[in-house]
Design an enzyme around this catalytic site. Sequence first.
Site, PDB file in Angstrom:
ATOM      1  N   PHE A 177      10.654  -5.434 -42.256  1.00  0.00           N
ATOM      2  CA  PHE A 177      11.653  -6.081 -43.392  1.00  0.00           C
ATOM      3  C   PHE A 177      12.186  -4.967 -44.383  1.00  0.00           C
ATOM      4  CE2 PHE A 177      12.242  -7.575 -47.728  1.00  0.00           C
ATOM      5  CZ  PHE A 177      12.692  -8.785 -47.381  1.00  0.00           C
TER       6      PHE A 177
ATOM      7  N   ASP B  78      11.370   3.715 -45.276  1.00  0.00           N
ATOM      8  CA  ASP B  78      11.450   2.921 -46.525  1.00  0.00           C
ATOM      9  C   ASP B  78      10.259   2.641 -46.940  1.00  0.00           C
ATOM     10  OD1 ASP B  78      11.679   0.446 -47.871  1.00  0.00           O
ATOM     11  OD2 ASP B  78      12.625  -0.841 -46.435  1.00  0.00           O
TER      12      ASP B  78
ATOM     13  N   LYS C 270      11.595  -1.181 -55.850  1.00  0.00           N
ATOM     14  CA  LYS C 270      10.367  -1.926 -56.598  1.00  0.00           C
ATOM     15  C   LYS C 270       9.804  -1.260 -57.640  1.00  0.00           C
ATOM     16  CE  LYS C 270       9.891  -5.301 -53.027  1.00  0.00           C
ATOM     17  NZ  LYS C 270       9.801  -5.358 -51.677  1.00  0.00           N
TER      18      LYS C 270
HETATM   19  C1  LIG Z   1      11.308  -5.521 -50.756  1.00  0.00           C
HETATM   20  C2  LIG Z   1      11.627  -4.769 -49.884  1.00  0.00           C
HETATM   21  C3  LIG Z   1      13.028  -4.454 -49.700  1.00  0.00           C
HETATM   22  C4  LIG Z   1      14.345  -5.180 -50.230  1.00  0.00           C
HETATM   23  O1  LIG Z   1      14.304  -4.850 -51.562  1.00  0.00           O
HETATM   24  P1  LIG Z   1      14.860  -5.870 -52.636  1.00  0.00           P
HETATM   25  O2  LIG Z   1      14.934  -5.201 -53.819  1.00  0.00           O
HETATM   26  O3  LIG Z   1      14.244  -7.053 -52.666  1.00  0.00           O
HETATM   27  O4  LIG Z   1      16.447  -5.821 -52.047  1.00  0.00           O
HETATM   28  C5  LIG Z   1      13.353  -3.316 -48.542  1.00  0.00           C
HETATM   29  N1  LIG Z   1      12.263  -2.786 -47.870  1.00  0.00           N
HETATM   30  C6  LIG Z   1      10.935  -3.030 -48.038  1.00  0.00           C
HETATM   31  C7  LIG Z   1      10.102  -2.632 -47.302  1.00  0.00           C
HETATM   32  C8  LIG Z   1      10.566  -4.236 -49.140  1.00  0.00           C
HETATM   33  O5  LIG Z   1       9.461  -4.332 -49.313  1.00  0.00           O
END
Ligand SMILES: *Cc1c(COP(=O)(O)O)cnc(C)c1O
Length: 418
Positions: free
Chosen positions: A144, A231, A265
């Site tokens: 994700f 990520d 986040k």
């Molecule tokens: C939440 C998340 C995203 C996307 O972030 P948004 O601020 O919702 O666009 C990308 N990668 C990971 C691993 C995430 O948990």
Amino acid sequence: MTTSTKSNMYIAKEEKYGAHNYHPLPVVLERGQGVHVWDVEGKKYLDFLSAYSAVNQGHCHPRIIETLKKQAEKLTLTSRAFYSDKLGDFEEYICTLFGYDKALLMNSGAEAVETAMKLCRKWGYLKKGIAENQAKIVFAKDNFHGRTISIVSASSDETARADFGPFIEGVLKVPYNDIAAFEQLLQTDKDIAGFIVEPIQGEAGIILPDEDYLKNIKALCHKHQVLFIADEIQTGMGRTGSMFASYDFQDEKSESKPDMLILGKALSGGVMPVSVVLANDDVMLTIKPGEHGSTFGGNPLACAVAREAVQVIIDENLAQNAKQMGDIFMSGLRDIATRYSLIKTVRGKGLLTAIVIDCDEEDTLAWDICVKFKENGLLAKPTHGNKIRLAPPLVITADQVKESLEIIEKTMKLFDRH
Ligand SMILES: *Cc1c(COP(=O)(O)O)cnc(C)c1O
């Protein structure tokens, strides 16, 4: 379902006037502090979602809110057409702290992932010498990384993809935690510019790879002149018991340090959307003025807030607390799991944990359990059907962990099969 008239009124409004792109639990929140949130009826809950790990520092952290207020009264947005007294300060702070030459600030996580994809392709052409329009980026299955068209091009989740095509080219997928498959791909395709991967797969249900996975990935990437891109939007900022799940930022010789690190986040403590890509000059300077940007990216308000939010994690030892509280929580969960056969397994690291319910992904059991959690004073949400992620703010205390375990046990009793 017992929701009062007031809650129902707000739920009905979202239902009537809002797009139906989410399916929220039936709770309407109006206030938060630390690990707690309150609904419009005044009922108090332990927040075990933390806005998908965006509020690691706890709701409305006083230091972050104070910084927000001060900066909001001074200057909020300049655009990048001009310099500001906050952007350079924050860039210096975060680069020095985490060990990278340069930072590129964006807003949402998805934008930062997009930025990393663009940097990866640029680097592939300019530095690796890949032929025009041939660059490929590898992703792990069940990843994700966000919701844009190019990011869902890399998704293997049909719900995220259906009827959103056509997708972008130059995307390859390998099974997660499978070094051999990745190596084979690298040997057969010379146009690979980078591998974008979550150190722990969050949305997939807290999937932990083998101990050496990232170290091996990095070694393979370097052998084949491929960028290793982590990520850490969900796993970063102390969530898993250390600042990052991929590398130790205080260890200069870390063998799993990503070539590019993507954060979002909790970078702002859930106060405003702030994301960043960190990389060294070799990668970052491949993008020149005019080639990429964002009106709000790197705005002074975001920079001031993010600096304070990161410093709070350090000053309050939140990563260490996540480890300690995570250990207590995990042993409590394991103990509960021995008594209730409907818990198939528990797993996690630090305070990024999940319980897997013994049912099909299509079953509503995990949802029903979360509704009962809510009635018993704890908020959590299923991910991918039968997995319930449990990820409280990292400011949680041992007493609050104990309280949460009691709620979980009490709820499980209601669903007991025996
Ligand atoms: C939440 C998340 C995203 C996307 O972030 P948004 O601020 O919702 O666009 C990308 N990668 C990971 C691993 C995430 O948990």
